[in-house]
Every structure is written in C-alpha cells, then in structure tokens.
Scaffold this motif. Structure first.
Motif, PDB file in Angstrom:
ATOM      1  N   ASN A  58      91.009 -30.567  17.552  1.00 11.81           N
ATOM      2  CA  ASN A  58      91.147 -29.974  16.231  1.00 11.81           C
ATOM      3  C   ASN A  58      90.488 -30.815  15.154  1.00 11.81           C
ATOM      4  OD1 ASN A  58      92.697 -27.377  15.769  1.00 11.81           O
ATOM      5  ND2 ASN A  58      93.828 -28.333  17.443  1.00 11.81           N
ATOM      6  N   ASP A  66      84.990 -27.164  13.633  1.00 13.31           N
ATOM      7  CA  ASP A  66      85.414 -25.762  13.727  1.00 13.31           C
ATOM      8  C   ASP A  66      84.729 -25.082  14.910  1.00 13.31           C
ATOM      9  OD1 ASP A  66      86.022 -23.127  13.433  1.00 13.31           O
ATOM     10  OD2 ASP A  66      85.684 -23.073  11.264  1.00 13.31           O
ATOM     11  N   GLU A 109      82.679 -21.737  14.147  1.00 15.45           N
ATOM     12  CA  GLU A 109      81.362 -21.988  13.554  1.00 15.45           C
ATOM     13  C   GLU A 109      80.339 -22.281  14.637  1.00 15.45           C
ATOM     14  OE1 GLU A 109      80.277 -25.316  10.644  1.00 15.45           O
ATOM     15  OE2 GLU A 109      81.454 -23.871   9.472  1.00 15.45           O
ATOM     16  N   ARG A 145      88.601 -15.794  14.455  1.00 12.82           N
ATOM     17  CA  ARG A 145      89.758 -16.662  14.223  1.00 12.82           C
ATOM     18  C   ARG A 145      91.048 -15.966  14.661  1.00 12.82           C
ATOM     19  NH1 ARG A 145      89.003 -21.171  11.849  1.00 12.82           N
ATOM     20  NH2 ARG A 145      87.236 -21.518  10.472  1.00 12.82           N
TER      21      ARG A 145
END
Lengths: 287, 310
Positions: free
Chosen positions: B29, B33, B36, B52
């Motif tokens: 994490n 991202d 992306e 997402r």
C-alpha cells in the motif's frame, strides 16, 4: 634398570601373549616428525594384568593405541614389532587389524559416556560388535547382549538394551563399554585409564569387576593408569614410562617394594599414604 | 508432552504467517497506486473509480485489511489485477514447474554437496579436499544469473547440446537445475565437511574403530547421523534461497514458474498476486521449519527426551 628387570619386562619369551619390541612412534608436526615413543618394549603374559604407569604425556596411551593400530592420523609407527599370539600387528593390514580389534583384543577408554554413539541404542551397539565378529543369528545376538549386560552387573538389562547413552551414568556406561569389549571373549583387554573419569566408589566397583572378569574369562589386561593405588590393586607386572621411554619394568611385588630406577622411587614417594606421616614443611625461620 | 510442544511451534508459525500477511499489505500500500499502473495516468476519472470499486480499493484501508485477512483465512487470495482471474489459480498453474525445478535442484545439490563434503572430510588437507573445497567456494559464490548465462553460452550456443529456455522436455530441466543445484551443493559441501570433521574425531568413532568396525560403516552409520543435525539446520535455512534462486533462474531460462510470475506481478504492481505469492512462500518456509524440527527429533533421541520432559 638391571638386566634381570629388562628381561622380566620385555622378554616374556614365547609365553608372552602380547610383546611390544622396540616400538618407535612419531607425530607429524610443522617441523617434520617428532618421535614421542623411543624404542618402547614390554610384554603381557596370558591371564595377567600389566599396568603401564607414568605421568601425562609419558606415552602410555599412545603405546596402547599403537598396539591396535589406532594412532591419530598424524601419528606413524617408524620402528618396532608388536607381536600378538605370534602375529606382528605392526605389519598387519587395516583389514587384518579389523578382525583382531574387538575379537582378539578388546579396548575400553577413559571417557565412557563419549565412547558410546549417542544416536544408537546401547543394544544396537552391543549387537554390532557381535555381528562383526561372530556368526550368531539376530535372536542369538540379542540373547548374548542381554547376558553380557548381566555379566557386568547392569540392573534391568532388558530395558537398558533399548536405552541411549544419555540415559546412563559414567559408571554404568563404563560397564557397557566393558561388556562390549568382552563380547567376543578376547584374550587381551586394553584399558586406557578406564576409571579416571569416575567417582572413587565407582572406580573401586569397576576395578573389582575387571578383576572378576579377568579370572572368569582367563584374559590378560593391559591397564594404563597414572594412579599407583590402582596399580597396587591390579598389577601382576608394571611398566613405568617417562618421556616416551620405559624407565623400569618388572613384577609388581618387586617394583612397588624395591624400585630400582630413581624415577620410580620418586613416583612412589609422591603417593600419599595413610600409614606414613606426611612430610611437614615449615617456614625456614621457624625451624 | 511432545504434542503440546508441537502446538506451540504451530502457533508460532501461524503468528509468523500473520505478520507476513500484514507486512505485505502495508508495504504494497505504501508502494504506489496499483490502478494507475493498471490503466495508466491518462485514464479518465470514472474509469479509475470503476476499477477502484471493482477491487475494493475505494473502501477505508482497515476495511480492506480485514476483508483481505479473512479472505486468506478462507483460502481466497483475491483477483489478480492484470489478469482478472483468482490469484491462487495463476499460482496453481505455475507451481508444478517451480516445484519440479526447485526439488530437482535441491536433491541434486544435497546429494552432490553431502557426498563431496564427506569425501573432503575423509581426505582432509589432501589434494582432493582442496579441489572439492575450491569447487564449493566457486559454487556458492557464483551468482545464479552468471552461472546460468555461462551454462547457456557453453551448452546451448557453443556445443548446442541442451535447450536454453522453456520447459517442454526433461532436457529443458537440466541447465536450470544444475545452475540452482550448484549453489546448494557448494553450501552443503562446506557444512558437511566441517560437521563430519568434528564428528570423526569424536571418541565414539575411535571406539567403533577399536571394536573392529570397518571404515565405510564408521563413516556412514556412526559419524554421518551425528553430523546430520547441523546439515539439516542448513537445509531448513537454505529453502529460502531456493525461492530466491528460482526467481532468478526461471527468469534466465524463461521457465514460466512462480518465480517469473512474481517478477511480472511486481513490475505490473499486481497487488493481489504479489501478496498471494509472498504468503504462500512464507507458509512453505514455516512448514519447512516445522519439518526440520520433526526430523531433529527423529534422528536424535536426546531431543525426543527433551520434548517429552517439556
């Protein structure tokens, strides 16, 4: 050393079971071979006990190792003969020695707990000796192993056969080692300081056991020790060693009462005695 | 009670796995991202929002964590981000190749290493010993990718004896297995040699000789089992290297195994897949260590005794 003593020690004649003649052993060092035994000679008569005494480093253990060809990798016999029942062990091949080790000559060591393999049961190791040297079947070997443990006075031998060395005390482990050395009823037992690592009371028991078995089996014992008390208890003949040489050799009765060599006298004088008052050392000013 | 001790070890193993699950989650994490990386930074906002939502990345972090951990507990490692298939399926497809390569290399390294180690110990300081130990040092210090490329150059390009990539036949297995196995052989040879040298000088080996036990039996029956304890410890530790090594070797030899799957998953920032592989690997390591403990007790009666007392 008188001529008579030299004869008594080295020349058992044809009667000797083991006769070591002119044994010279060297160890490899950084600066070439260094001799640590110099023409050592002694003899063991059948059915008797010969004690080899001397201080640490006198070469008594190396002499015993040399008899069975058990010198460390950096040790080498450079001269001499080792006659056992008329055969020269010094000239024997490793394969020939393997038939004599454990069969003609048994051996026990100073450290009984270290002499047993920790990963195999005591019974397995006893039966191994029997399998190497006898034609007994597996059940016969098991029965013989049991008999041997009884012989050396181990209680509950059935359970003990399935035990590992870490479950034994030093004295019990030494009894097992003696049982293993005697498994094939050898003519000679080499005992390299077998009681040094044991408590005094256990020592006495082991010495009694050895004397009893010696009579029972009619075997000879080559007993290495630095303890003259043990010599008095065990020996028929005594060989005194110092710096890799035999200083004096002869019958125990004569050697302990009328030692010839100055070194033997010093050794005897160094032993504390109950019947003679210890010398008292005073400060010079007080005397 | 041996059972209770085993349960303690098992609980400790589970704790280790949980820690790794958590650390993997945190590390990945923090690393950027994933959406992306998947759709590119030029993608419209609604596309990003769609992905997402699909992977549950729109929820608060703690919710993601809880659902992830409970999923793993039920054997659900989530969907691969790039492939849209369950991560566990991708791993299951690649695992047989990795296991075949890894186990072949491991067995090869073990037999060769222990054998050479014994030979070296028995010929201490002689020419054979020096030769074997030079091989061992070379074996464990040559990087896998270097040795792999060297072998490809020699056996595939120069002599044209063996294929350089793929895993269609048994011949394809030889070069990667030798590459990976040489590393283990080097390590095992060194440890076996020193363990054997120590054990061979023990009193019970001398005592065995004094009762007429021939040398082969002294070495294999009296000495080797006693030398096995440190060797087995190394085997347990080296299993981690097996995973690391197979990643490199699979890449060099283009073997479509778990190692290559992991490399691809990391480059494409495939969260679920990386997590799944890391967790499977850590479970393997924990199980291997439990197995090593069990083998100790099997070999050494003193350890069995220690267990029954505790």
């Amino acid at each position: 050393m008188t001529e008579r003593d030299r004869k008594a020690g080295t020349d058992g004649g044809s009667a000797a079971l083991l006769s070591v003649e002119g044994l010279t052993v060297g160890f490899r060092t950084a600066a070439g071979y260094a001799d640590i035994l110099h023409a050592v000679s002694f003899a063991v008569r059948p059915g008797t006990t010969t004690c080899v005494v001397g201080e640490s480093g006198s070469g008594k253990s190396v002499s015993c190792q040399a008899v069975l060809g058990l010198l460390p990798a950096n040790g080498r016999r450079t001269a001499g003969r080792i006659l056992f029942e008329g055969r020269d062990l010094a000239a024997a091949s490793e394969a020939e020695l393997e038939t004599i080790r454990g069969r003609g000559i048994g051996m026990v060591f100073q450290d009984p707990l270290g002499s047993l393999n920790p990963l195999h049961t005591v019974g397995t190791q006893l039966r191994e000796t029997l399998r190497l040297h006898t034609a007994l079947s597996e059940p016969q070997r098991q029965a013989r192993a049991l008999e041997l443990l009884r012989l050396v006075g181990i209680p509950e031998p059935e359970q003990r056969l399935a035990s590992y060395v870490h479950q034994f005390s030093g004295g019990m482990a030494q009894r097992v080692m003696i049982a293993m050395a005697l498994a094939c009823e050898p003519k000679l037992l080499i005992a390299d300081e077998p009681t040094t690592a044991l408590d005094v009371t256990i020592q006495a028991q082991i010495l009694d056991l050895l004397n009893r078995l010696k009579a029972e089996f009619g075997m000879a014992i080559l007993f290495v020790t630095h303890d003259l008390g043990v010599v008095a208890e065990m020996a028929d003949d005594v060989v005194v060693m110092r710096h890799g040489r035999v200083v004096e050799a002869g019958p125990a009765a004569r050697l302990l009462t009328a030692p010839q060599a100055p070194y033997t006298r010093e050794l005897l004088a160094a032993m504390p005695r109950l019947d003679v008052a210890a010398p008292v050392y005073r400060k010079r000013a007080a005397s | 009670m041996p059972g209770r001790l085993f349960l303690t070890k098992l609980a400790r193993g589970l704790l280790t796995v949980w820690l790794i699950v958590t650390l993997t989650f945190v590390a990945l994490n923090l690393s950027g991202d994933p959406i992306e990386a998947l759709v590119g930074d030029q993608a419209p906002a609604e596309v990003i929002a769609h992905y997402r939502e699909k992977f549950g990345l729109d929820r608060p972090l703690w919710q993601q964590y809880v659902s992830y951990v409970s999923g793993i507990a039920q054997g659900d490692f989530g969907l691969s981000l790039s492939d849209q298939r369950p991560a566990i399926e991708l791993i299951a497809a690649a695992l047989p190749r990795t296991l075949r390569l890894g186990l072949t290399a491991f067995v090869l390294g073990l037999l060769l290493g222990v054998g050479l180690g014994i030979v070296a110990a028995l010929n201490r300081n002689r020419a054979i010993d020096r030769f074997v130990m030079s091989f061992a040092v070379l074996g464990f210090s040559l990087p896998n990718f270097f040795l792999g490329i060297l072998l490809i150059l020699l056996f595939s390009l120069h002599w044209r004896l063996l294929p350089s990539s793929g895993d269609q036949t048994i011949w394809h297995l030889i070069l990667p297995a030798v590459t990976l196995g040489t590393h283990f052989a080097g390590t095992f040879a060194r440890f076996t040699r020193s363990a054997m040298l120590e054990v061979l000088s023990k009193q019970y080996v001398v005592a065995a000789r004094a009762k007429g036990v021939p040398r082969p039996r002294r070495v294999l029956w009296h000495a080797l089992p006693n030398a096995a304890i440190p060797i087995i410890t190394i085997i347990g530790l080296k299993l981690g290297d097996l995973v690391a090594g197979s990643i490199i070797v699979e890449t060099v030899f283009a073997v479509p195994g778990v190692g290559r799957l992991l490399v691809n998953a990391v480059t494409s920032r495939d969260f679920a897949l990386v997590q799944a592989i890391l967790i499977m690997t850590s479970i393997t390591m924990v199980l291997a260590n439990l197995a090593v403990d069990a083998i100790y007790a099997l070999i050494d009666p003193r350890m069995r005794a220690a267990r029954s007392e505790s």
